[in-house]
Scaffold this active site. Sequence first.
Site, PDB file in Angstrom:
ATOM      1  N   LYS A  53       7.571   1.752  10.137  1.00 47.62           N
ATOM      2  CA  LYS A  53       6.944   1.091   8.980  1.00 47.62           C
ATOM      3  C   LYS A  53       7.585   1.572   7.684  1.00 47.62           C
ATOM      4  CE  LYS A  53       2.729   0.378  11.563  1.00 47.62           C
ATOM      5  NZ  LYS A  53       1.359   0.750  11.893  1.00 47.62           N
ATOM      6  N   GLN A  97      -3.182   4.978  10.419  1.00 47.26           N
ATOM      7  CA  GLN A  97      -2.573   4.706  11.717  1.00 47.26           C
ATOM      8  C   GLN A  97      -3.562   5.002  12.847  1.00 47.26           C
ATOM      9  OE1 GLN A  97       0.491   3.326  12.142  1.00 47.26           O
ATOM     10  NE2 GLN A  97       0.146   3.279  14.336  1.00 47.26           N
ATOM     11  N   ASP A 120      -3.392  -3.891   7.108  1.00 45.86           N
ATOM     12  CA  ASP A 120      -3.522  -4.198   8.533  1.00 45.86           C
ATOM     13  C   ASP A 120      -4.485  -5.369   8.730  1.00 45.86           C
ATOM     14  OD1 ASP A 120      -1.884  -2.656  10.129  1.00 45.86           O
ATOM     15  OD2 ASP A 120      -3.245  -0.935  10.169  1.00 45.86           O
TER      16      ASP A 120
END
Length: 284
Positions: A53, A97, A120
Amino acid sequence: MAAIIDGKLVSAKIRGEIKEEAAAFAARNGRFPGLTVVRVGEDPASVVYVRNKMRACDEVGFVSETVVLPENASEEEVLNTVRKLNDDPKVDGLLVQLPLPRGLDAKKIVAAVKPGKDVDAFHSLDAGHLRLEDGNILPCTPSGIMAMLSYYGIDVFGKECVVIGRSDIVGKPMAALLLAADATVTVAHSKTQDLPSVTRRADILVSAVGRAKTVTADMVKPGAVVIDVGMNRDENGKLCGDVDFAAVSGVASFITPVPGGVGPMTVTMLVRNTMNAALNSEKE
Ligand code: NAP
């Protein structure tokens, strides 16, 4: 033989577009868009995912940062870190995460990420925007699939689409995006009876199960488009999807490989969401 849907190719094009948007944003605002990822502990898969990422952000000129907390960080410590980053105007996109170490309530922590920065799109408010079709921060894997279909000129309008899997991260939002694009959508899951008879109806079949060889050639209508979200290990420990790629390639018109299909698009759409979050903040 089915044509390959190349996720790396589509990703490169979208990242190129974002790079230009980021430069224009920087010219207007005196700073580049920023993504911050909070990682708790040293789960090896998470370390790799987060590194990817960060690399994708570097590629388009974003300011990316990973905040690493120790494996034994308390829930309050994680929540305080999230709250601080929520209030930092340089942080356009923020994610924690997953999975988190045992003992931490992932739902509570995800809910603490400020909607709008939640790149997200896991927050219930972002799920609501998806349902109402009025947001531009969309779940990464499903929106990446929509972008691939669009790139290859595969129109979903009026098509019969079957999604196998109903998770909050992939299956449900995939169905919502296909529905929003005027497809006729069926969602199958582990309780679906006679799965092959359902999947054989699909013009576009998306598999998000997490089990190798879930989709075999006899389950696919000739000429169908097959999208494989699964990330599994085969009997030799090699990365593979849910779809029996070799056999299904002989039946489908288009197919995504694993690796090199859906995977690269997921990270690219995270970058897309961060860009959108930065652009949204300009309007506030
Ligand atoms: P998940 O939360 O475990 O959901 C799996 C879904 O598959 C569930 O809805 C389950 O049904 C259904 N299912 C399980 N066995 C089935 C069967 N025999 N027949 C029909 N349906 C069945 O998984 P996920 O998070 O959605 O992820 C799915 C896969 O995609 C995993 O391999 C994951 O690693 C991969 N993935 C890849 C990316 C990427 O970027 N490439 C991103 C996200 C996920 P029930 O609801 O009835 O249990």
